[in-house]
Design a protein around this motif. Structure first.
Motif, PDB file in Angstrom:
ATOM      1  N   GLN A 136      29.206  56.765  45.359  1.00 32.47           N
ATOM      2  CA  GLN A 136      28.488  56.162  44.235  1.00 32.47           C
ATOM      3  C   GLN A 136      29.362  56.084  42.983  1.00 32.47           C
ATOM      4  OE1 GLN A 136      25.074  54.665  44.182  1.00 32.47           O
ATOM      5  NE2 GLN A 136      26.030  54.550  46.222  1.00 32.47           N
ATOM      6  N   ASP A 137      30.616  55.791  43.199  1.00 32.65           N
ATOM      7  CA  ASP A 137      31.586  55.552  42.134  1.00 32.65           C
ATOM      8  C   ASP A 137      32.253  54.216  42.453  1.00 32.65           C
ATOM      9  OD1 ASP A 137      33.669  55.388  40.356  1.00 32.65           O
ATOM     10  OD2 ASP A 137      34.420  57.412  40.692  1.00 32.65           O
ATOM     11  N   PHE A 138      31.926  53.181  41.660  1.00 32.96           N
ATOM     12  CA  PHE A 138      32.365  51.828  41.964  1.00 32.96           C
ATOM     13  C   PHE A 138      33.541  51.381  41.106  1.00 32.96           C
ATOM     14  CE2 PHE A 138      28.023  52.118  43.449  1.00 32.96           C
ATOM     15  CZ  PHE A 138      28.060  51.449  44.670  1.00 32.96           C
ATOM     16  N   ASN A 139      34.150  52.305  40.364  1.00 35.98           N
ATOM     17  CA  ASN A 139      35.220  51.922  39.441  1.00 35.98           C
ATOM     18  C   ASN A 139      36.442  51.349  40.162  1.00 35.98           C
ATOM     19  OD1 ASN A 139      33.772  52.650  37.146  1.00 35.98           O
ATOM     20  ND2 ASN A 139      34.466  54.778  37.247  1.00 35.98           N
ATOM     21  N   GLU A 140      36.880  52.008  41.236  1.00 33.15           N
ATOM     22  CA  GLU A 140      38.054  51.527  41.957  1.00 33.15           C
ATOM     23  C   GLU A 140      37.770  50.195  42.633  1.00 33.15           C
ATOM     24  OE1 GLU A 140      41.448  53.174  45.118  1.00 33.15           O
ATOM     25  OE2 GLU A 140      39.703  54.424  44.622  1.00 33.15           O
ATOM     26  N   LEU A 141      36.567  50.041  43.186  1.00 36.07           N
ATOM     27  CA  LEU A 141      36.182  48.768  43.783  1.00 36.07           C
ATOM     28  C   LEU A 141      36.163  47.672  42.717  1.00 36.07           C
ATOM     29  CD1 LEU A 141      35.055  46.992  46.082  1.00 36.07           C
ATOM     30  CD2 LEU A 141      32.762  47.845  45.481  1.00 36.07           C
ATOM     31  N   ASP A 142      35.602  47.977  41.577  1.00 34.90           N
ATOM     32  CA  ASP A 142      35.534  47.019  40.470  1.00 34.90           C
ATOM     33  C   ASP A 142      36.937  46.572  40.061  1.00 34.90           C
ATOM     34  OD1 ASP A 142      34.657  45.461  38.407  1.00 34.90           O
ATOM     35  OD2 ASP A 142      33.822  47.085  37.214  1.00 34.90           O
ATOM     36  N   GLU A 143      37.835  47.532  39.910  1.00 36.54           N
ATOM     37  CA  GLU A 143      39.200  47.221  39.483  1.00 36.54           C
ATOM     38  C   GLU A 143      39.907  46.349  40.521  1.00 36.54           C
ATOM     39  OE1 GLU A 143      43.353  49.574  38.293  1.00 36.54           O
ATOM     40  OE2 GLU A 143      41.499  50.704  38.660  1.00 36.54           O
ATOM     41  N   TYR A 144      39.800  46.704  41.784  1.00 41.33           N
ATOM     42  CA  TYR A 144      40.474  45.934  42.831  1.00 41.33           C
ATOM     43  C   TYR A 144      39.872  44.538  42.958  1.00 41.33           C
ATOM     44  CZ  TYR A 144      42.302  44.607  47.407  1.00 41.33           C
ATOM     45  OH  TYR A 144      42.911  43.934  48.440  1.00 41.33           O
ATOM     46  N   TYR A 145      38.551  44.453  42.953  1.00 41.96           N
ATOM     47  CA  TYR A 145      37.862  43.166  43.097  1.00 41.96           C
ATOM     48  C   TYR A 145      38.264  42.203  41.985  1.00 41.96           C
ATOM     49  CZ  TYR A 145      33.951  39.845  43.344  1.00 41.96           C
ATOM     50  OH  TYR A 145      33.186  38.705  43.423  1.00 41.96           O
ATOM     51  N   ASN A 146      38.363  42.707  40.787  1.00 40.85           N
ATOM     52  CA  ASN A 146      38.689  41.846  39.656  1.00 40.85           C
ATOM     53  C   ASN A 146      40.179  41.542  39.540  1.00 40.85           C
ATOM     54  OD1 ASN A 146      36.122  41.234  38.221  1.00 40.85           O
ATOM     55  ND2 ASN A 146      35.963  43.459  38.171  1.00 40.85           N
ATOM     56  N   SER A 147      40.989  42.202  40.370  1.00 41.41           N
ATOM     57  CA  SER A 147      42.430  41.918  40.355  1.00 41.41           C
ATOM     58  C   SER A 147      42.809  40.800  41.325  1.00 41.41           C
ATOM     59  CB  SER A 147      43.214  43.192  40.723  1.00 41.41           C
ATOM     60  OG  SER A 147      43.065  43.494  42.116  1.00 41.41           O
ATOM     61  N   ILE A 148      41.865  40.371  42.153  1.00 43.60           N
ATOM     62  CA  ILE A 148      42.144  39.396  43.210  1.00 43.60           C
ATOM     63  C   ILE A 148      41.857  37.986  42.716  1.00 43.60           C
ATOM     64  CG2 ILE A 148      41.534  38.683  45.563  1.00 43.60           C
ATOM     65  CD1 ILE A 148      40.568  41.543  46.060  1.00 43.60           C
ATOM     66  N   ASP A 149      42.697  37.048  43.114  1.00 40.80           N
ATOM     67  CA  ASP A 149      42.452  35.643  42.836  1.00 40.80           C
ATOM     68  C   ASP A 149      41.355  35.142  43.775  1.00 40.80           C
ATOM     69  OD1 ASP A 149      42.428  32.951  42.320  1.00 40.80           O
ATOM     70  OD2 ASP A 149      44.430  32.538  43.122  1.00 40.80           O
ATOM     71  N   LYS A 150      40.197  34.812  43.219  1.00 42.77           N
ATOM     72  CA  LYS A 150      39.052  34.392  44.029  1.00 42.77           C
ATOM     73  C   LYS A 150      38.703  32.918  43.800  1.00 42.77           C
ATOM     74  CE  LYS A 150      36.567  37.782  42.353  1.00 42.77           C
ATOM     75  NZ  LYS A 150      37.629  38.552  41.679  1.00 42.77           N
TER      76      LYS A 150
END
Length: 352
Positions: free
Chosen positions: A305-319
């Protein structure tokens, strides 16, 4: 509540066969991590082989293939033996998750004497149990009966969506949101916990619509749920979704969509999680390019229940390509899997 034409079509896709598997053995037992007590821990998962879901007798949900594991000849003695096998498989685990291909609280599937035997078998060895049920079997007299065993319990309900149109025309669930609310309120009145299952991208809605629906559904159920499990579609055998998928008329959701759904639901007021079945495979949630890290972060974030790393990685990707694809799909009649559709066309496959 029921689209009879859709229900009949789904029913006709289900094969007529009698399962020949050993009725004295569960469908499967395995171990995984879950957080039913508020932290990640080893959890034993068991699927009991039963005579099947009550709704399956009439039709089935559009995406559910659990009827492939049922046996019509199951009797109480078979279920007792399955429970005994499960008990010998705990190996010190203190948490159980139980599936039955239907509803644990359905007395036609798990008779009361079998249910009593189950709870008595585990009351001194486990500290938490999760079971599943359709809403119609969550009744006060049933809850009174199971509470007397004094085992901490979480009951899971497969709502799939808070939108009744999607429940009726995409999922073919045979229920509605108000019935879910009534069951959820009854569980809360009895101090019993609730896990709500929502599905990401049922058939006949676009992926963009599916993201919006699952986020709004999380918010609709958050006040009644101890946690909400977002289940991205996986293609199960002999289902309507498989029939569409095989013809290139359906594509499972992308990992990007699941990550976005989780990130936009994490502040809903309840725990939101996802443990995708078939992740990064053709029949499960996947991007066009393999992304093992994103799948791993989705599971890890759900457990902690800690989404910080997911948030950081998701927002670093070209989508940019992803957004273009789901915008295009949103304008289409079908949620086509373009690669599969092109493959079918090149092979001159006829569509019926």
């Amino acid at each position: 509540m029921i689209n009879r034409d859709l229900a009949l079509f789904v029913k006709n896709l289900m094969p007529e066969f009698e399962n020949s598997k050993d009725p004295n053995k569960p469908v499967s037992i395995w171990k995984e991590l879950d957080r039913l007590r508020g932290f990640p821990e080893k959890t034993v998962v068991c699927i009991f082989r039963t005579n099947g879901c009550a709704w399956y007798k009439f039709s089935s949900c559009s995406m559910c293939g659990y009827f492939n594991d049922v046996s019509s000849g199951i009797i109480d003695e078979n279920l007792f033996k399955q429970i005994d096998i499960l008990k010998s498989s705990l190996n010190g685990a203190k948490v159980l998750k139980i599936f039955t291909s239907g509803s644990f609280l359905d007395p036609r599937e798990i008779p009361k004497n079998v249910r009593d035997y189950f709870f008595e078998s585990f009351k001194d060895s486990v500290d938490k149990i999760l079971i599943e049920s359709r809403t119609e079997f969550i009744k006060q007299e049933t809850l009174d009966d199971i509470k007397r065993h004094k085992i901490p319990l979480r009951i899971a309900i497969g709502l799939e969506s808070a939108n009744d149109y999607i429940i009726k025309y995409s999922v073919n669930k045979g229920t509605n949101f108000n019935k879910f609310l009534s069951a959820a309120k009854l569980l809360r009145a009895n101090n019993l916990e609730l896990r709500t299952y929502l599905i990401l991208k049922p058939p006949f809605i676009s992926e963009k619509m599916a993201i919006s629906d699952v986020i709004s559904s999380v918010r609709a159920v958050a006040g009644y749920s101890n946690d909400v499990s977002i289940n991205p579609m996986n293609i199960q055998k002999n289902t309507m979704v498989e029939a569409l998928w095989k013809r290139g008329l359906y594509r499972p959701p992308r990992l990007f969509s699941l990550a976005e759904s989780l990130l936009k639901s994490r502040d809903s007021g309840t725990e939101v999680l996802s443990y995708p079945t078939g992740g990064n495979r053709d029949r499960g949630v996947h991007n066009d390019e393999f992304d093992g890290k994103l799948l791993d972060l989705i599971v890890r974030s759900s457990l902690n229940q800690d989404f910080n790393e997911l948030d950081e990685y998701y927002n670093s990707i070209d989508k940019s390509k992803y957004y273009m694809e789901i915008d295009l799909e949103d304008r289409m009649i079908f949620q086509s899997d373009y690669k599969k559709l092109v493959s079918h066309l090149s092979e001159s496959v006829m569509f019926y």
